[in-house]
Design an enzyme around this catalytic site. Sequence first.
Site, PDB file in Angstrom:
ATOM      1  N   ASP A   1       0.416   3.773   6.714  1.00 14.34           N
ATOM      2  CA  ASP A   1       1.802   3.300   6.805  1.00 14.34           C
ATOM      3  C   ASP A   1       2.152   2.250   5.754  1.00 14.34           C
ATOM      4  O   ASP A   1       3.267   1.731   5.744  1.00 14.34           O
ATOM      5  CB  ASP A   1       2.125   2.789   8.226  1.00 14.34           C
ATOM      6  CG  ASP A   1       1.011   1.986   8.839  1.00 14.34           C
ATOM      7  OD1 ASP A   1       0.034   1.668   8.123  1.00 14.34           O
ATOM      8  OD2 ASP A   1       1.092   1.673  10.042  1.00 14.34           O
TER       9      ASP A   1
ATOM     10  N   HIS B   1      -4.644  -2.010  17.334  1.00 23.39           N
ATOM     11  CA  HIS B   1      -3.898  -3.096  17.988  1.00 23.39           C
ATOM     12  C   HIS B   1      -4.352  -3.343  19.428  1.00 23.39           C
ATOM     13  O   HIS B   1      -3.913  -4.304  20.054  1.00 23.39           O
ATOM     14  CB  HIS B   1      -2.392  -2.798  18.004  1.00 23.39           C
ATOM     15  CG  HIS B   1      -1.765  -2.760  16.648  1.00 23.39           C
ATOM     16  ND1 HIS B   1      -1.914  -3.792  15.740  1.00 23.39           N
ATOM     17  CD2 HIS B   1      -1.001  -1.820  16.036  1.00 23.39           C
ATOM     18  CE1 HIS B   1      -1.252  -3.484  14.626  1.00 23.39           C
ATOM     19  NE2 HIS B   1      -0.709  -2.294  14.771  1.00 23.39           N
TER      20      HIS B   1
ATOM     21  N   ASP C   1      -4.557  -0.171   7.034  1.00 26.92           N
ATOM     22  CA  ASP C   1      -3.255   0.027   7.677  1.00 26.92           C
ATOM     23  C   ASP C   1      -2.311  -1.117   7.250  1.00 26.92           C
ATOM     24  O   ASP C   1      -2.773  -2.216   6.953  1.00 26.92           O
ATOM     25  CB  ASP C   1      -3.452   0.020   9.196  1.00 26.92           C
ATOM     26  CG  ASP C   1      -2.225   0.452   9.965  1.00 26.92           C
ATOM     27  OD1 ASP C   1      -2.169   1.625  10.387  1.00 26.92           O
ATOM     28  OD2 ASP C   1      -1.319  -0.391  10.166  1.00 26.92           O
TER      29      ASP C   1
ATOM     30  N   HIS D   1      -0.390  -2.780   9.062  1.00 29.98           N
ATOM     31  CA  HIS D   1      -0.355  -3.815  10.100  1.00 29.98           C
ATOM     32  C   HIS D   1      -1.730  -4.458  10.265  1.00 29.98           C
ATOM     33  O   HIS D   1      -2.751  -3.786  10.108  1.00 29.98           O
ATOM     34  CB  HIS D   1       0.058  -3.205  11.447  1.00 29.98           C
ATOM     35  CG  HIS D   1       1.379  -2.506  11.423  1.00 29.98           C
ATOM     36  ND1 HIS D   1       1.492  -1.145  11.242  1.00 29.98           N
ATOM     37  CD2 HIS D   1       2.645  -2.989  11.533  1.00 29.98           C
ATOM     38  CE1 HIS D   1       2.787  -0.808  11.265  1.00 29.98           C
ATOM     39  NE2 HIS D   1       3.495  -1.904  11.436  1.00 29.98           N
TER      40      HIS D   1
HETATM   41 ZN    ZN Z   1       0.119   0.426  11.264  1.00 33.24          ZN
END
Ligand code: ZN
Length: 295
Positions: free
Chosen positions: A232, A114, A151, A153
């Site tokens: 995740d 991120h 992931d 995200h």
């Molecule tokens: Zn994540």
Amino acid sequence: MHEMGKGHPECPERLAAIQDRLIAAGVWDYLLHITAQPATREQLLRVHTAQYLDRLAVASPAQGHVHMEPDTAMNPYTLNAAYHAAGAGIQGVDLVMQGKAQNVFCAMRPPGHHAERENALGFCFLSNVAIAAKHAMAVYGLERVAIIDFDVHHGNGTEDCLFDEPRALMVSIFQHPFFPYSGEVPKGPNMLNVSMPRASKGAEFRDVVTQQWLPALHEFKPQLILISAGFDAHLEDDMGSMGLVEADYAWVTKQIMTIAEQYSERRIVSMLEGGYDLSALARSVTEHIKVLSDA
Ligand SMILES: [Zn+2]
């Protein structure tokens, strides 16, 4: 020693859980363990601006916590940990490029996908995977580096750092709509972003990999594969709302290894991103490493 406050999910216990599970599974003793060196400023500057690196250094507290944004805080040890996390990916690239290891898993934190060129976000400070990719290009002259991000995200940071880098191809899946609310419109032609609705399970994930990722990777013929390995999207991980299980992580790792055997002389560097349910994280990483190590 990097921690972001009591109860924060991106916690030191994550790495301890992984180590415990690798020992319990009888895998730990068969792996080569190397302590990462910190990345140098020159290596970080291939991705981040000098102003941003200076801003991080100035923000680094002598005690207590300083928040870069509501979810992302520095304690006195964060900056050093971030330098070493970025350094882990670089060292991983060195090991596989110099033939000292076939593949590498970097058990490090803070995560990176991120972190944008000039922005800390979502528990991330430095764009570890992008830094490793640029290192592989600068030092080893690689012209095709694939980044695979599973992931839950979207890896907005990696995308921000590499969307204008034609030597990189990034393929990813992510739950959408969901933090960081990006990815639906790719920033560059080298970004294969596949959004998935909440509650997607292994079957849907495997379809995306088979129908979208693998054809793109075959066409790209990567000389090196980097993995943003976040766990995740696991069924038991409350951070996301997806339904992957250990077998899905083992399966996708096998698919990636098949690509690596064909094009990249088996070179894979996998870097830990998310994964916040300690048991699910540890079990998933163990299955990932078992496949990577051909155990
Ligand atoms: Zn994540």
